[in-house]
Motif scaffolding. Structure first.
Motif, PDB file in Angstrom:
ATOM      1  N   UNK A  55       0.856  -1.190   0.000  1.00  0.00           N
ATOM      2  CA  UNK A  55       0.000   0.000   0.000  1.00  0.00           C
ATOM      3  C   UNK A  55       0.888   1.234   0.000  1.00  0.00           C
ATOM      4  N   UNK A  56       0.604   2.171  -0.873  1.00  0.00           N
ATOM      5  CA  UNK A  56       1.377   3.400  -0.932  1.00  0.00           C
ATOM      6  C   UNK A  56       0.538   4.550  -0.408  1.00  0.00           C
ATOM      7  N   UNK A  57       1.064   5.253   0.600  1.00  0.00           N
ATOM      8  CA  UNK A  57       0.412   6.469   1.087  1.00  0.00           C
ATOM      9  C   UNK A  57       0.977   7.635   0.298  1.00  0.00           C
ATOM     10  N   UNK A  58       0.096   8.363  -0.371  1.00  0.00           N
ATOM     11  CA  UNK A  58       0.578   9.456  -1.197  1.00  0.00           C
ATOM     12  C   UNK A  58      -0.204  10.718  -0.874  1.00  0.00           C
ATOM     13  N   UNK A  59       0.458  11.843  -1.028  1.00  0.00           N
ATOM     14  CA  UNK A  59      -0.189  13.122  -0.753  1.00  0.00           C
ATOM     15  C   UNK A  59       0.868  14.203  -0.668  1.00  0.00           C
ATOM     16  N   UNK A  60       0.449  15.446  -0.635  1.00  0.00           N
ATOM     17  CA  UNK A  60       1.420  16.533  -0.570  1.00  0.00           C
ATOM     18  C   UNK A  60       2.109  16.559   0.790  1.00  0.00           C
ATOM     19  N   UNK A  61       3.204  17.315   0.916  1.00  0.00           N
ATOM     20  CA  UNK A  61       3.908  17.337   2.198  1.00  0.00           C
ATOM     21  C   UNK A  61       3.006  17.961   3.254  1.00  0.00           C
ATOM     22  N   UNK A  62       3.079  17.418   4.452  1.00  0.00           N
ATOM     23  CA  UNK A  62       2.239  17.895   5.539  1.00  0.00           C
ATOM     24  C   UNK A  62       0.860  17.279   5.551  1.00  0.00           C
ATOM     25  N   UNK A  63       0.631  16.241   4.718  1.00  0.00           N
ATOM     26  CA  UNK A  63      -0.715  15.662   4.665  1.00  0.00           C
ATOM     27  C   UNK A  63      -0.904  14.582   5.722  1.00  0.00           C
ATOM     28  N   UNK A  64       0.173  14.247   6.451  1.00  0.00           N
ATOM     29  CA  UNK A  64       0.033  13.274   7.536  1.00  0.00           C
ATOM     30  C   UNK A  64       0.481  11.878   7.173  1.00  0.00           C
ATOM     31  N   UNK A  65       1.012  11.694   5.980  1.00  0.00           N
ATOM     32  CA  UNK A  65       1.368  10.336   5.564  1.00  0.00           C
ATOM     33  C   UNK A  65       2.555   9.778   6.354  1.00  0.00           C
ATOM     34  N   UNK A  66       3.569  10.636   6.593  1.00  0.00           N
ATOM     35  CA  UNK A  66       4.734  10.167   7.343  1.00  0.00           C
ATOM     36  C   UNK A  66       4.373   9.919   8.805  1.00  0.00           C
ATOM     37  N   UNK A  67       3.546  10.790   9.356  1.00  0.00           N
ATOM     38  CA  UNK A  67       3.117  10.595  10.744  1.00  0.00           C
ATOM     39  C   UNK A  67       2.363   9.280  10.877  1.00  0.00           C
ATOM     40  N   UNK A  68       1.514   8.973   9.886  1.00  0.00           N
ATOM     41  CA  UNK A  68       0.793   7.706   9.907  1.00  0.00           C
ATOM     42  C   UNK A  68       1.780   6.545   9.936  1.00  0.00           C
ATOM     43  N   UNK A  69       2.799   6.627   9.079  1.00  0.00           N
ATOM     44  CA  UNK A  69       3.808   5.568   9.009  1.00  0.00           C
ATOM     45  C   UNK A  69       4.536   5.424  10.344  1.00  0.00           C
ATOM     46  N   UNK A  70       4.887   6.561  10.947  1.00  0.00           N
ATOM     47  CA  UNK A  70       5.621   6.524  12.212  1.00  0.00           C
ATOM     48  C   UNK A  70       4.777   5.945  13.341  1.00  0.00           C
TER      49      UNK A  70
END
Lengths: 373, 316
Positions: A55-70
């Motif tokens: 599954x790839x989380x995609x979106x502009x920076x600040x959209x929360x994708x990295x926080x979700x991963x962390x």
């Protein structure tokens, strides 16, 4: 954007049973303190990821994708909601207890350790016997084609080689879930495409559940079994890449996430919808528009429109035309269509174009929701 | 510059002015570096050359007159047991101060680095820097009075908490006197060590800590495998500078004990002072100074190479 949860309507795998789910996020929310105020980084995100799925989380920076991963990794704790890995609620568990492995953007290799020591580090920490460590390192090094680099240090390796070592360090533990945080974004364009193909091959061989964060739409489309589009901390849509492309859940997914230029044609919208057309946004992909003057075919008048050509850009098999509703229209009303290379349109011409209505969408202007699904 | 386009000034002054400005333009490096080179020559090269020359002069009666004897002072130095005793004390002093200040600096830097609020951290850092602002001779006098046998606050505190039944003369006992000057020296060097190590800590990428956590490392293992290796270059820099200053220290031991009791804390700088300033044996004092400078330069040279290696390893 829409408050409805699009994945329940668009996720074709919504009816999977519990056993197949490898990773589940339930209403996961994360808020950060920011100088007195509160910032919602991730807003009630839910998704089920099946065993072996990419599954790839995609979106502009600040959209929360990295926080979700962390939060999946255990590097951050969710403010609300649950993270379930293989049926076990892992909330409050340290990353080492979760059996997840993560690949970082800047590789995060230990600079003072050799490649061999880097690869073996997660095993050494877990007190694996020496012989097993050595054999696993050899195995992984061969899998990733880095066997001849084992005695070098990260500083002596190229970016691509470092990323392979980082991948190896993740694979060697045989974790339940792989997490990738923009792993290719520090590589140059050519290497990025090569590594993308390799990641695809690797996933086919290793077959583990993977969650991959990127802002690159192409990466998202090529790597994923399903794409999860995020914006403003909310999950906009989670679906196979082709579905996201052909049937975007809302304006954001269509417009931003798959980088398809939106042709907003108010006149067509009005013709299509007898009602109050100002509430609607008409969307069609650039390639679903035809230059009628060079096609020997008649189009129903309600699917055609006239537009003023401002720029013509030949790109080989096609031509990109920048159009405006009229010669005097302001620049922000311009849009791009992709027509056949034999189009003879020149800047300054007014040309009649036809739209493939089966591929067009109407969006609610206020909520952005796709009304034609 | 072509003469065709040059307007020739009519007056003599004008011509001179033009020549000067042309010279400055064509030799801009010389003009910019010149003053710095001249001052370097006056305040550094000349004194060092004089020191070398002076170390080769045998001083006659009370510093009045001298004769050229290139090795006499060096031979006397090597044969003098009090010189070797001063060397030994200097090593004890410098490595003691190095060990104490680096360890304390590391502990304090780690603590500061864990203060989450930036303003609070900056406040603490400033407070720690304050002791750096105290002149070294004041540090020495302060510590001398703190450890004074009759009036010192240390004896008072130790008696109050019951650790001492009667006053102890810290500075009259050779071992404790050495310990006190080492502590005083370390105290004055802790801020520097702290700042350098703190800067090193803050340059460690967060990603490395995240990676270690995901790899399964405990806090202690993360410290060993991430923090310490990354810290090595700044630790070496802070250590070298701390040691070099302590090796040549004069103000603190001189103002704390004056080299005593007897010569228990007579480090090389005080030894040089005694022979050169008090006994007017300039030649001998110069020879010992040459030894002090030489050792410092050799150690610094080795260290710098090691540091450069460390840094290139981390940065590459």
């Amino acid at each position: 954007m829409s408050d409805t949860t699009p994945q329940t309507t668009l996720d074709e795998s919504a009816d999977v049973d519990d056993r197949d789910v490898s990773l589940r996020l339930e209403d996961v929310t994360k808020t950060f303190e920011d100088g007195g105020g509160e910032v919602v980084a991730v807003d009630s995100v839910s998704m089920d990821i099946r065993d072996g799925e990419f599954v790839v989380l995609v979106g502009p920076s600040g959209c929360g994708k990295t926080t979700t991963l962390r939060m999946i990794a255990g590097l951050e704790d969710p403010t609300e909601g649950r993270v379930v890995i293989h049926g076990e609620d892992v909330l409050g568990q340290e990353p080492r207890e979760r059996n997840v492995a993560m690949v970082f953007q800047n590789y995060a290799l230990y600079p003072h350790k050799t490649v061999r020591e880097n690869l073996a580090f997660p095993l050494a920490i877990r007190k694996y016997p020496k012989e097993e460590r050595a054999s696993r390192v050899q195995e992984v090094a061969e899998l990733l084609d880095i066997a001849e680099l084992l005695d070098r240090r990260p500083g002596d390796l190229s970016g691509g080689q470092q990323q392979r070592v980082a991948l190896g360090r993740a694979i060697i533990r045989d974790p339940e879930v792989f997490l990738f945080d923009e792993p290719l974004s520090n590589l140059d364009a050519k290497l990025r495409i090569e590594m993308r193909t390799e990641l695809n091959k690797l996933h086919a061989r290793v077959g583990k559940t993977s969650v991959y964060v990127t802002h690159d739409q192409e990466e998202a489309m090529t790597l994923s079994d399903r794409v999860a589009v995020m914006n403003d901390g909310k999950l906009q849509q989670i679906a196979p890449p082709q579905t996201v492309y052909e049937r975007p859940a809302n304006l954001f997914v269509e417009g931003e996430a798959v980088r398809a230029t939106r042709a907003v044609l108010q006149t067509l919208g009005e013709r299509l919808q007898a009602g109050d057309a100002t509430d609607l946004v008409f969307g069609v992909r650039p390639e679903d528009v035809t230059d009628t003057t060079v096609v020997d075919e008649s189009f129903p008048p309600e699917t055609t429109f006239d537009a003023y050509v401002t720029v013509v850009e030949p790109i080989g098999a096609n031509k990109d035309l920048t159009l405006a509703p009229s010669e005097s229209a302001p620049e922000d009303e311009e849009f791009t269509v992709r027509v056949d290379a034999n189009s003879t349109a020149q800047p300054g011409d007014t040309v009649t174009f036809a739209v493939d209505m089966s591929k067009a969408h109407l969006f609610d202007r206020a909520t952005g929701e796709n009304l034609t699904l | 510059m072509s003469d065709v386009y040059r307007r020739v000034p009519e007056t003599t002054f004008g011509r001179v002015k033009q020549l000067v400005s042309e010279f400055a333009n064509d030799h801009v490096r010389l003009v910019l570096l010149g003053p710095a080179l001249v001052s370097l020559l006056v305040i550094f090269i000349y004194p060092v050359a004089y020191l070398v020359w002076s170390s080769m002069q045998r001083t006659l009666a009370f510093g009045v007159g001298a004769e050229f004897a290139p090795t006499a002072n060096y031979a006397a130095m090597v044969e003098d047991p009090t010189f070797w005793s001063a060397v030994e004390k200097t090593l004890t002093y410098s490595f003691g101060s190095f060990a104490v200040s680096m360890l304390a600096g590391l502990v304090i830097a780690l603590a500061l680095n864990n203060v989450v609020r930036k303003r609070l951290r900056d406040t603490y850092t400033t407070l720690i820097l304050l002791s750096w602002a105290v002149p070294l001779s004041i540090v020495g006098v302060t510590w001398r009075w703190m450890f004074n046998g009759q009036l010192g606050v240390v004896n008072k505190i130790l008696r109050d908490v019951g650790l001492l039944s009667q006053n102890f003369s810290w500075l009259a006992n050779p071992d404790t006197a050495m310990a006190v000057v080492i502590m005083a020296d370390a105290w004055s060097r802790i801020p520097f060590a702290t700042i350098i190590i703190l800067a090193g800590l803050q340059s460690i990428p967060q990603e490395m800590y995240d990676a270690a956590r995901v790899d399964g490392a405990t806090t202690l293992q993360t410290f060993r495998h991430v923090t310490l290796p990354y810290l090595r270059p700044s630790f070496f820099v802070a250590g070298l500078i701390t040691w070099m200053f302590a090796f040549r220290a004069f103000a603190i031991p001189f103002s704390t004990t004056g080299g005593g009791p007897a010569s228990a804390t007579e480090v090389l700088a005080i030894y040089i002072h005694r022979f050169g300033i008090e006994l007017f044996d300039f030649g001998f004092a110069s020879a010992v100074s040459m030894f002090l400078v030489g050792v410092t330069l050799i150690v610094a040279g080795i260290y710098v190479n090691v540091i450069l290696e460390q840094i290139s390893e981390i940065e590459a």
